[in-house]
Design an enzyme around this catalytic site. Structure first.
Site, PDB file in Angstrom:
ATOM      1  N   CYS A 157     -47.617 -53.532   0.613  1.00  0.00           N
ATOM      2  CA  CYS A 157     -47.610 -54.701   1.510  1.00  0.00           C
ATOM      3  C   CYS A 157     -46.652 -54.598   2.697  1.00  0.00           C
ATOM      4  CB  CYS A 157     -47.308 -55.963   0.710  1.00  0.00           C
ATOM      5  SG  CYS A 157     -48.565 -56.317  -0.526  1.00  0.00           S
ATOM      6  N   ARG A 192     -34.912 -44.993   4.206  1.00  0.00           N
ATOM      7  CA  ARG A 192     -35.966 -44.143   3.642  1.00  0.00           C
ATOM      8  C   ARG A 192     -36.113 -44.404   2.146  1.00  0.00           C
ATOM      9  NH1 ARG A 192     -34.727 -39.656   6.029  1.00  0.00           N
ATOM     10  NH2 ARG A 192     -33.691 -38.603   4.302  1.00  0.00           N
ATOM     11  N   SER A 193     -36.185 -45.704   1.792  1.00  0.00           N
ATOM     12  CA  SER A 193     -36.410 -46.062   0.397  1.00  0.00           C
ATOM     13  C   SER A 193     -37.822 -45.663  -0.009  1.00  0.00           C
ATOM     14  CB  SER A 193     -36.226 -47.566   0.206  1.00  0.00           C
ATOM     15  OG  SER A 193     -37.289 -48.245   0.851  1.00  0.00           O
ATOM     16  N   ASP A 215     -31.678 -41.949   7.263  1.00  0.00           N
ATOM     17  CA  ASP A 215     -31.043 -42.515   6.081  1.00  0.00           C
ATOM     18  C   ASP A 215     -29.606 -41.988   6.030  1.00  0.00           C
ATOM     19  OD1 ASP A 215     -30.710 -43.850   3.715  1.00  0.00           O
ATOM     20  OD2 ASP A 215     -32.652 -43.230   2.924  1.00  0.00           O
TER      21      ASP A 215
END
Lengths: 327, 327
Positions: A157, A192-193, A215
């Site tokens: 999402c 940058r999860s 990151d």
């Protein structure tokens, strides 16, 4: 333009969400019954509870059924399996974190692919990274264009919400062919999860952008190669690079750093860049308006509409699958 | 995308021209009689003759009257003055060069402003550089936004054709306010002639772009200042800069170098840049398609439609002026 007027256009998520809601309403008209979303709440996190309440409200206002099921951690696996088997449930959302360890990733794979509105199933994640747009497409081994496909693969999402925002902002250029519409854009994604930052960088690069994913561990470049030669993105580690090297190259900067201590250094921003913040904190200070051409301060309202859009898509995919004789 | 397919989209002037023609046809429907364009040919240049023939053909195919008047150099001034006074003539075009010296600039100022379809009258040129969009607008002395205006100032055909092409290519972002729609773009214009290159750089900067205007004499930067603080562009000489410094910064490169010996050095091009050539020669080699996202190899067919659009505008301006009681 007066010399006093700031030229930055601030675009609110609400306005972007309204356009997407129109599309969702059109889709709903083609269905014979209201899609039913079930949300599993198995933690006491107030943020999760708020998201659940917000989802419920948005569902009810827009012609969807929503049921919240509060369950014990120890019962969550059985509860999901039971919902998988229940024909009265179209979509399942689970509010994480629950165990806050790898067991949460295990639970994500428990949700049936055909009800996974968040796109967390391995098959969806794989398709996203591989730039496979349909569940039923044939991807030729020689790397040429895919053939056919009526059931769209579900995208997560928040990354999808950001894609929809970039479409709304006309950063996606519709004069270019579908799949290449970010060609020519250089985009910085700060964070940058696995949940948002990395999938987002991959999605944007798959659509033709040159993406610098930043990151604390370093900078990576995601691209489809010179002249978009590749079918999907590839990733390159940029040794020794920091955000100071990457951000000034970018015409779009997207931030999603949690916590209130981080601020993007506006001195690194190109004049006229497009800035989008998906963190619940304000990653940009007010001075961003002195340099950006467009600034989107938050995206939550778009994300929730994208969730409904995914639910609708899942219902449509099931219908297409049944029509094709394979559910 | 196959790894064999070049990702560059080649856009032909014909396709862009067709969209503009629709708009011209809509405008024509509101008129009670066909606009009448007179073209003065006073040289033996085959290129001028070809342009005259092409104008005639396009006029006749699209509901305009066209009359070519072949006159002697020595009679051209009288012939223009007579056409100025003739109510049966709506627009005047003069095919240059005639004297090929400053007398040609004198002749350009002889054509009545209300019949100058090429936008060469000093008043139009002044408005273009000053970013004044209407003949009847009030420009406040404090530099704030202008008020009112029903009679649009006429812009020169080739620069305006390039603006229309950039609109078609969605480089102009319609989500931004009118007048700021190039904000965030960095554009290289190779050629700084008084006829096209310099007015084009000014127009694009007035619309919010950062423009590097490159010529054999050096590089100039046209901008409205940081954050588009200025009402109109300002120009800065970039000492010591060459095209090698400017071109790699640009997401749009526009070339218009006459003669067949010039080629733009594609190694300077950003991946994914938009490339437009307005020279009658091919300023880009075929390798441009390896790097550009969009390539427009020529623009002539758009320019001729813009000429008709200007003619229509001049007829509309006259009607608006008569309605306001000042012709």
């Amino acid at each position: 333009m007066s010399s006093e007027t700031p030229s930055c256009k601030v675009v609110l998520a609400k306005n972007i969400a309204n356009g997407l809601l129109q599309e969702v309403h059109e889709g709903l008209k083609t269905l014979t019954k209201k899609p039913h979303l079930v949300g599993f709440l198995a933690n006491s996190d107030p943020a999760a509870r708020m998201y659940a309440d917000w989802t419920e409200k948005t569902c009810h206002e827009n012609g969807f059924r929503y049921t919240r099921r509060d369950v014990d951690k120890e019962e969550i696996e059985e509860a999901i399996l039971s919902a998988n088997a229940d024909d009265g449930i179209d979509g399942i959302i689970v509010y994480y974190p629950i165990f806050n360890n790898r067991q949460d990733q295990y639970l994500q794979q428990i949700v049936d692919v055909s009800k996974d509105v968040e796109g967390l199933s391995h098959r969806y994640v794989f398709n996203m990274y591989q730039n496979i747009r349909f569940l039923d497409e044939n991807v030729p081994a020689d790397g040429s264009s895919s053939v056919g496909g009526t059931q769209k693969s579900i995208l997560p999402c928040t990354p999808l919400a950001i894609v929809k925002i970039l479409e709304y902002l006309r950063v996606y250029n519709t004069i270019l062919p579908y799949g290449n519409r970010l060609h020519g854009h250089t985009i910085c994604v700060v964070n940058r999860s696995e949940v948002v930052g990395r999938p987002l960088a991959a999605l944007l690069a798959n659509d033709g952008a040159c993406v610098y994913s930043v990151d604390i561990t370093g900078v990576q470049k995601f691209t489809r190669g010179e002249g978009l030669k590749k079918r999907r993105h590839e990733v390159e580690d940029l040794e020794g690079w920091t955000i100071k090297d990457a951000a000034p190259l970018c015409d779009v900067v997207i931030t999603g750093v949690p916590g209130d201590s981080y601020k993007f250094d506006t001195s690194l921003l190109r004049y006229g860049a497009v800035c989008i913040n998906f963190s619940s904190e304000k990653n940009f200070g007010p001075e961003v308006k002195e340099k950006a051409s467009i600034y989107v301060p938050s995206i939550g309202k778009v994300t929730i509409v994208v969730l409904l859009r995914n639910l609708l898509r899942i219902v449509q995919n099931r219908a297409a699958g049944q029509a094709a004789g394979k559910v």
